[in-house]
Design a protein around this motif. Structure first.
Motif, PDB file in Angstrom:
ATOM      1  N   ASP A   1      52.934  25.141 -19.826  1.00 41.48           N
ATOM      2  CA  ASP A   1      51.959  26.019 -20.459  1.00 41.48           C
ATOM      3  C   ASP A   1      52.367  27.485 -20.425  1.00 41.48           C
ATOM      4  OD1 ASP A   1      51.735  26.291 -17.749  1.00 41.48           O
ATOM      5  OD2 ASP A   1      49.531  26.289 -17.704  1.00 41.48           O
ATOM      6  N   SER A   2      53.530  27.800 -19.878  1.00 44.27           N
ATOM      7  CA  SER A   2      54.009  29.184 -19.814  1.00 44.27           C
ATOM      8  C   SER A   2      54.408  29.661 -21.213  1.00 44.27           C
ATOM      9  CB  SER A   2      55.207  29.285 -18.869  1.00 44.27           C
ATOM     10  OG  SER A   2      55.883  30.512 -19.041  1.00 44.27           O
ATOM     11  N   ARG A   3      53.857  30.797 -21.633  1.00 50.28           N
ATOM     12  CA  ARG A   3      54.178  31.335 -22.952  1.00 50.28           C
ATOM     13  C   ARG A   3      55.645  31.736 -23.032  1.00 50.28           C
ATOM     14  NH1 ARG A   3      49.621  35.731 -24.414  1.00 50.28           N
ATOM     15  NH2 ARG A   3      51.215  36.171 -26.016  1.00 50.28           N
ATOM     16  N   TYR A   4      56.191  32.296 -21.965  1.00 47.92           N
ATOM     17  CA  TYR A   4      57.607  32.688 -21.963  1.00 47.92           C
ATOM     18  C   TYR A   4      58.497  31.447 -22.083  1.00 47.92           C
ATOM     19  CZ  TYR A   4      62.132  34.351 -20.332  1.00 47.92           C
ATOM     20  OH  TYR A   4      63.468  34.623 -20.234  1.00 47.92           O
ATOM     21  N   PHE A   5      58.194  30.435 -21.288  1.00 52.70           N
ATOM     22  CA  PHE A   5      58.988  29.205 -21.323  1.00 52.70           C
ATOM     23  C   PHE A   5      58.926  28.563 -22.699  1.00 52.70           C
ATOM     24  CE2 PHE A   5      58.717  24.544 -20.966  1.00 52.70           C
ATOM     25  CZ  PHE A   5      60.015  24.268 -20.603  1.00 52.70           C
ATOM     26  N   GLN A   6      57.745  28.530 -23.316  1.00 54.42           N
ATOM     27  CA  GLN A   6      57.595  27.921 -24.622  1.00 54.42           C
ATOM     28  C   GLN A   6      58.382  28.689 -25.688  1.00 54.42           C
ATOM     29  OE1 GLN A   6      56.222  25.111 -25.728  1.00 54.42           O
ATOM     30  NE2 GLN A   6      55.748  24.490 -23.623  1.00 54.42           N
ATOM     31  N   ALA A   7      58.377  30.030 -25.582  1.00 53.71           N
ATOM     32  CA  ALA A   7      59.125  30.828 -26.563  1.00 53.71           C
ATOM     33  C   ALA A   7      60.619  30.565 -26.444  1.00 53.71           C
ATOM     34  CB  ALA A   7      58.816  32.306 -26.360  1.00 53.71           C
TER      35      ALA A   7
ATOM     36  N   HIS B   1      65.564  27.849 -28.448  1.00 50.53           N
ATOM     37  CA  HIS B   1      66.646  26.908 -28.169  1.00 50.53           C
ATOM     38  C   HIS B   1      66.663  25.771 -29.185  1.00 50.53           C
ATOM     39  CE1 HIS B   1      67.322  27.992 -23.631  1.00 50.53           C
ATOM     40  NE2 HIS B   1      67.661  28.944 -24.461  1.00 50.53           N
ATOM     41  N   ASP B   2      65.488  25.367 -29.628  1.00 54.86           N
ATOM     42  CA  ASP B   2      65.410  24.219 -30.540  1.00 54.86           C
ATOM     43  C   ASP B   2      65.919  24.557 -31.935  1.00 54.86           C
ATOM     44  OD1 ASP B   2      64.390  22.639 -28.556  1.00 54.86           O
ATOM     45  OD2 ASP B   2      62.289  22.944 -29.113  1.00 54.86           O
ATOM     46  N   GLN B   3      65.571  25.739 -32.468  1.00 55.03           N
ATOM     47  CA  GLN B   3      65.849  26.018 -33.879  1.00 55.03           C
ATOM     48  C   GLN B   3      66.522  27.363 -34.145  1.00 55.03           C
ATOM     49  OE1 GLN B   3      61.623  25.318 -35.108  1.00 55.03           O
ATOM     50  NE2 GLN B   3      62.534  23.950 -36.621  1.00 55.03           N
ATOM     51  N   GLY B   4      66.615  28.220 -33.162  1.00 56.28           N
ATOM     52  CA  GLY B   4      67.084  29.577 -33.430  1.00 56.28           C
ATOM     53  C   GLY B   4      68.538  29.676 -33.824  1.00 56.28           C
TER      54      GLY B   4
ATOM     55  N   ALA C   1      59.979  37.762 -26.645  1.00 54.67           N
ATOM     56  CA  ALA C   1      60.484  36.428 -26.958  1.00 54.67           C
ATOM     57  C   ALA C   1      59.644  35.781 -28.057  1.00 54.67           C
ATOM     58  CB  ALA C   1      60.489  35.563 -25.702  1.00 54.67           C
ATOM     59  N   GLU C   2      58.320  35.984 -28.021  1.00 45.46           N
ATOM     60  CA  GLU C   2      57.459  35.407 -29.056  1.00 45.46           C
ATOM     61  C   GLU C   2      57.708  36.068 -30.411  1.00 45.46           C
ATOM     62  OE1 GLU C   2      53.678  33.985 -26.289  1.00 45.46           O
ATOM     63  OE2 GLU C   2      53.660  35.982 -27.229  1.00 45.46           O
ATOM     64  N   GLU C   3      58.005  37.365 -30.416  1.00 45.13           N
ATOM     65  CA  GLU C   3      58.382  38.013 -31.670  1.00 45.13           C
ATOM     66  C   GLU C   3      59.695  37.440 -32.195  1.00 45.13           C
ATOM     67  OE1 GLU C   3      58.500  42.117 -30.748  1.00 45.13           O
ATOM     68  OE2 GLU C   3      56.321  42.341 -30.614  1.00 45.13           O
ATOM     69  N   GLY C   4      60.587  37.070 -31.273  1.00 48.09           N
ATOM     70  CA  GLY C   4      61.809  36.390 -31.697  1.00 48.09           C
ATOM     71  C   GLY C   4      61.513  35.053 -32.346  1.00 48.09           C
ATOM     72  N   VAL C   5      60.501  34.334 -31.815  1.00 52.88           N
ATOM     73  CA  VAL C   5      60.098  33.066 -32.437  1.00 52.88           C
ATOM     74  C   VAL C   5      59.547  33.310 -33.838  1.00 52.88           C
ATOM     75  CG1 VAL C   5      58.535  31.106 -32.245  1.00 52.88           C
ATOM     76  CG2 VAL C   5      59.653  31.997 -30.197  1.00 52.88           C
ATOM     77  N   GLU C   6      58.730  34.359 -34.000  1.00 48.36           N
ATOM     78  CA  GLU C   6      58.192  34.681 -35.322  1.00 48.36           C
ATOM     79  C   GLU C   6      59.313  35.049 -36.297  1.00 48.36           C
ATOM     80  OE1 GLU C   6      55.392  37.765 -34.717  1.00 48.36           O
ATOM     81  OE2 GLU C   6      54.006  36.551 -33.512  1.00 48.36           O
ATOM     82  N   GLU C   7      60.275  35.837 -35.820  1.00 45.89           N
ATOM     83  CA  GLU C   7      61.415  36.189 -36.668  1.00 45.89           C
ATOM     84  C   GLU C   7      62.195  34.939 -37.056  1.00 45.89           C
ATOM     85  OE1 GLU C   7      64.428  38.147 -38.744  1.00 45.89           O
ATOM     86  OE2 GLU C   7      62.384  38.736 -38.199  1.00 45.89           O
ATOM     87  N   MET C   8      62.358  34.034 -36.105  1.00 40.18           N
ATOM     88  CA  MET C   8      63.045  32.774 -36.401  1.00 40.18           C
ATOM     89  C   MET C   8      62.293  31.996 -37.478  1.00 40.18           C
ATOM     90  SD  MET C   8      63.670  29.606 -33.763  1.00 40.18           S
ATOM     91  CE  MET C   8      61.910  29.247 -33.739  1.00 40.18           C
TER      92      MET C   8
END
Length: 761
Positions: A539-545, A550-553, A465-472
């Motif tokens: 503070d959950s890394r999964y939840f934050q990703a 959801h906000d910008q992807g 999920a965090e790699e998805g954030v980086e790709e976004m």
């Protein structure tokens, strides 16, 4: 003094004929009384009138005997006609005869519609009635094209008749010429003149033998053809139930009580709402003004009920079960919603038992030529309660599917992914946190496939999920750069660097409930704990990703699909569930869970996933959101999804793989394979001295799409810059020099060798 008795006439005296007859009748001895009825005993008849001749006793008895015999025969005929076996036999004959006769009508209608434009006109009329003028124009074009093609075929047939006759004559003459040629050869060989016509006579004999065989086989063949035709008509009639209803065997189910205005008004009156019952009683028109028209709607009927003043829609929605029973239906066969009109409840009442019948296989299974389009297409997910096809758009939409365990959540989610796999542009990264093989067919389709429920798998899913954030983030930066250059939005999204990326996390409650934490060793040797990978808190890394995507992807075609069980605040945080565009729920246990699953607005509008039947309504979803077609004013729709089992899903996945270049699926729980960018660049350069930077990126994407397809020009430059081989301008274009790449590889090898010598020393 006693009066003298009246003088009686002497017995032999006869005053007149009437008196004489009366005397004889009175003087006749009475017959002996018998307790056994004698059939030969004449039945006395009434005296005739003064103007009618007297009828003899025997003559009077004859009509009575005949009447008894007639009545006896009539009773026997009536018993024979009304006997159960007779009625069953008559029903059997009429039923199967009705199938044949009705089947003939069905076949005739089918043939007529196949040779005319009747279907086109009917579909055009339906499209116009629905207000779909584009579809109406398309059906009109189809009708015109059908007429033109039919006219062309007829003209060709007219022109072919002389040609066929000419061809037949030429063929006959050629065959006779060949036979005569064979005969001449035989005559020359045997020195017999009559051998010239021997082949022709043999051919005539063969034709006569064939005619004789046809005359013998004609009657049986005709009989078989008639039987086959009747069988075909019977099957068509049986399929369409053309026999009279009274002849069809009972199904053993409760009769379907028709829904009439009086039935609906009675059901509302007996609902237990005093204000409603009083208002109905006071209405002069029998409460008919409350009801809109009762219209057919698929496998049921639909009616709008305008409630009287003082009665709220919540009171009616809260008594769904009682209202359904008043309508002689089960609770799941009544669905209520709130239309745009104020103080109105819309009721859809299913035909008895209609919702317990299967809906059939998915088009993905039955149609080998199925295609998908992420942007403009709609996935065939199932059917709504009316029996209409339920299509859903997945374009730039985050999705959540939730419900109790073992109710079809994974199958519903997987069916959409299988359809979308037929669009080669779409990329998948998938985490199955159950790990029992439900998604194994996506190996070779998904770039990442995680399978397992352990903390290690949760960590891998979080990193995915965090790699998805980086790709976004890379896509957003690239979109801003291209926008400044004047690219339109459509052109940007059509670029391969913006190919849709779908992150699927099934059994996401495992991630939200995981206690896995990041650990590291401090300088003093103590173990420190960082942010948790899983969990439902902020503070959950999964939840934050998930929250960041959801906000910008959506704007850059990076979306998430989550499937989770038992929606609670612990299993599905509020910020995560409310960030989805499509929210679907299978059966859940409570109304509060239903609100978490589909939202308070959908629940207020009549959505009721908590009213579905656990175990019986597997695969039935209440869907809220903007990805699926909703009736005006409706906030949700109930969909019965097609079930695709594991084996058919594997076959569908294999067909989808054939449309794609080979995808090396990475198990994200294991370290990714290291990529040598310099070696890859040198390989795509080949023997060319230099090549344009964009062409190098394109060839790299073809060589290793999982790594290089998302790369931008800046990504390539940053990868080569540390080695001094970055792109430079040549004749006005950014190019990469093969000499600098080779030099960089040699320099790196020397550095590694020197480092090895130092270590050995």
């Amino acid at each position: 003094m006693t009066e003298p008795a009246a003088e009686q006439p002497p017995m032999g005296t006869v005053h007149n004929l009437d008196e004489h007859r009366a005397t004889r009748t009175a003087a006749a001895p009475a017959p002996a009384v018998s307790l056994v009825k004698d059939a030969t005993t004449p039945v006395p008849v009434a005296d005739a009138g003064p103007d009618q001749p007297q009828q003899s006793v025997v003559d009077a008895a004859l009509p009575s005997s005949r009447a008894r015999r007639i009545r006896g025969i009539a009773r026997q005929v009536r018993a024979l006609v009304t006997h159960d076996r007779t009625r069953a036999s008559v029903g059997l004959v009429v039923r199967h005869g009705g199938y044949v006769v009705g089947g003939a009508g069905v076949v005739a209608k089918r043939g007529w519609e196949g040779r005319t434009v009747a279907v086109h006109h009917r579909m055009r009329a339906l499209a116009l009635a629905a207000g779909d003028h584009a579809a109406a124009a398309e059906w009109q074009d189809r009708a015109d094209r059908f007429r033109r093609e039919r006219h062309t075929r007829r003209i060709e047939l007219v022109h072919k008749v002389p040609t066929m006759a000419k061809s037949a004559a030429i063929g006959t003459a050629a065959a006779e010429g060949a036979l005569l040629l064979i005969g001449i050869c035989m005559a020359i060989h045997d020195h017999e003149l009559h051998d010239v016509v021997a082949p022709t006579l043999a051919a005539i004999d063969a034709i006569q033998a064939l005619c004789w065989f046809a005359s013998i086989a004609w009657a049986p063949a005709l009989g078989l053809a008639v039987m086959a035709g009747l069988s075909h008509l019977w099957r068509a009639g049986h399929k369409n139930e053309t026999a009279p209803a009274w002849t069809r065997p009972a199904s053993g189910t409760v009769d379907d009580v028709p829904v009439t205005p009086s039935v609906v008004v009675k059901a509302l009156s007996d609902l237990g709402v005093p204000a409603l019952k009083k208002a109905i009683k006071e209405m002069a028109d029998g409460a008919a003004g409350m009801l809109g028209p009762i219209t057919l709607a698929g496998r049921g009927v639909e009616v709008d009920v305008t409630l009287p003043s003082g009665v709220s829609t919540e009171e009616i929605l809260g008594k769904r079960r009682k209202l359904a029973e008043n309508l002689n239906r089960h609770e799941h066969e009544l669905h209520m919603s709130i239309p745009p009109a104020p103080r109105t409840v819309r009721m859809w009442i299913a035909d008895s038992g209609a919702l317990d019948e299967p809906i059939g296989p998915s088009p993905l299974v039955t149609d080998p030529d199925v295609t998908a389009d992420y942007k403009s297409g709609r996935a065939p997910w199932g059917q709504d309660l009316r029996g209409d096809t339920a299509l859903i758009s997945l374009f730039q939409r985050h999705m959540l599917i939730t419900g109790l365990s073992n109710q079809g959540k994974t199958a519903s989610l997987r069916a959409l992914a299988l359809w979308l796999a037929f669009d080669p542009r779409v990329k998948f990264r998938l985490a199955d946190l159950k790990g029992v093989g439900d998604w194994s067919m996506f190996r070779g389709l998904a770039e990442v496939l995680i399978e397992g429920p352990t903390d290690e798998h949760v960590i891998a899913a979080t990193e995915m999920a965090e790699e998805g954030v980086e790709e976004m983030g890379r896509r957003i930066a690239l979109m801003n750069e291209l926008t400044r250059k004047g690219w339109s939005q459509d052109k940007i999204l059509a670029d391969p660097r913006f190919d849709p990326l779908v992150l699927i996390i099934d059994e996401a409650q495992v991630a939200y409930g995981s206690g896995a934490r990041e650990t590291y060793v401090a300088e003093n040797g103590t173990v420190k704990y960082g942010a948790p990978y899983g969990g439902s808190k902020a503070d959950s890394r999964y939840f934050q990703a998930i929250k960041k995507i959801h906000d910008q992807g959506r704007a850059v075609s990076v979306t998430t699909w989550e499937g989770t069980q038992d929606p609670t605040n612990e299993n599905l945080p509020k910020r995560s569930r409310e960030g989805n565009h499509i929210r679907a729920s299978l059966v859940v246990g409570t109304e509060s869970q239903a609100e978490m699953a589909v939202g308070a607005q959908a629940l207020a509008g009549g959505a009721a996933p908590h009213k579905l039947r656990q175990g019986l309504d597997k695969g039935t979803l209440v869907v809220a959101g903007d990805g699926i077609k909703l009736a005006p004013g409706q906030s949700s729709v109930t969909v019965r999804t097609h079930f695709i089992d594991i084996d058919p899903a594997k076959e569908i996945a294999e067909r989808a793989k054939a449309l794609r270049a080979g995808v090396q699926t990475q198990n994200a729980a294991e370290p990714a394979e290291e990529v040598d960018h310099l070696a890859d660049v040198l390989a795509v350069l080949g023997t060319a001295e230099r090549m344009k930077s964009d062409e190098v990126r394109q060839r790299l994407a073809e060589r290793n799409p999982a790594v290089y397809r998302p790369w931008s020009a800046s990504d390539l430059a940053q990868a080569l810059k540390p080695f001094g081989a970055e792109p430079r301008k040549y004749n006005g274009n950014q190019t990469i020099s093969r000499a600098r790449v080779v030099a960089a590889i040699e320099t790196r090898a020397e550095d590694v060798e020197d480092a090895g010598e130092i270590d050995s020393a």
